[in-house]
Design an enzyme around this catalytic site. Sequence first.
Site: not given
Ligand code: MG
Length: 355
Positions: A138, A185, A217, A241, A245
């Site tokens: 990001y 990962k 995962d 992120d 959520d």
């Molecule tokens: Mg978000």
Amino acid sequence: MKKTIAVSKGDGVGPEVVNEAIKLMKIIADYSEFEFEFQEAPVGGNVWKKYGTNLPEKSFEIIKNSDALLFGAAGLPDLPPGVAESVILKIRQELDLYINLRPIKLFDNLRDRCPLKEEFIGEGIDIAFIRENTEGLYANKGAVLNNDQAENLMVYTRKGCERIIKYAFEYAKRFKHEKVTSVDKANLLSPSKLWRQIFHEIGDEYPTLLKEDIYVDAFCQWLIRAPYKFQTVVTGNLFGDIISDEGAFLIGSLGMASSGNIHPGKVSMYEPIHGSAPDIAGKEIANPIGAILSVKLMMQESFESISIAQEIENSVEEALLFGRTVDIKKEGINTLNTSQMGDLIIQKIKENLKK
Ligand code: MG
Ligand code: NAI
């Protein structure tokens, strides 16, 4: 203790929920040694329409010179994606807010709203997600190179990994957790390999805390299969992120979840996890608890007032027995609008702070 609070209400339900958080802070000021001065610092989509920028210089000056920023949400359905929302990334980068703290706690009296079956909820859900907030995919601008190819680069630095992982271990120590889980990962991604190495280097400095590595995962399934296993969870920007959520929905509603974008000792930003919710904006039905619990995080992280933070949480939990917004409604409990929900929590905090 006088504190200047920059207030960026933003778009959609942002102003509706932030107003309730401010109401609560005014009561806290009445009942404690804190004094709050609120300064509006408009940002986001509505501001972009007026001035052609989502972060006017004047607003950023107010934010930079405040003791903390209370933020609503940015985003309008009639603007292209990112036009309003990019203000959040700008503030994170400009203020170097490298910690994204997202606690996910399922209140006992909201277990009926958790989408998991009782057997999976088990001993309960109380997880502190700690997400790196300035590096990785990001942070890198990237580009659509042509019609056939687009790219972003995932860069992790030692400095970036060390400071977030250190914060996570300190957080676990502060809240008497037994275990810190790292999500990565490392079987595929090079940045994750460096991350994992640093996680163990720093973990060695905390011999009394258990350490655990899980691939992202696998973590996604463990989070719904046995969420009670986790306490402090630390991870990079992208994975954080997504998994936070996923976690946010486990506590009953996106409207319940709070967050802090933090740089210890500097101006930090506190906001509900949810967005501007255009589908319910203007209806006065948004759940203000995510915004109110963001004030809890502000008191805890920026103003080091653990006791007031705890009273905010207790007051929310008690209020839920008597009234709820429509997203978490239950038969036999009054359904309230946004400001009624705020008022009920305020009534509880007055009782609790008086004691
Ligand atoms: Mg978000
Ligand atoms: P959203 O979080 O705004 O809404 C998702 C769903 O949750 C909707 O059905 C909404 O009604 C519900 N919801 C959200 N907050 C609620 C609350 N307080 N009480 C009750 N229900 C609530 O996510 P969505 O729809 O994907 O995004 C809407 C806009 O917000 C977009 O422009 C998006 O980019 C932006 N956004 C901004 C964020 C921020 O400012 N930090 C975070 C996420 C999205």
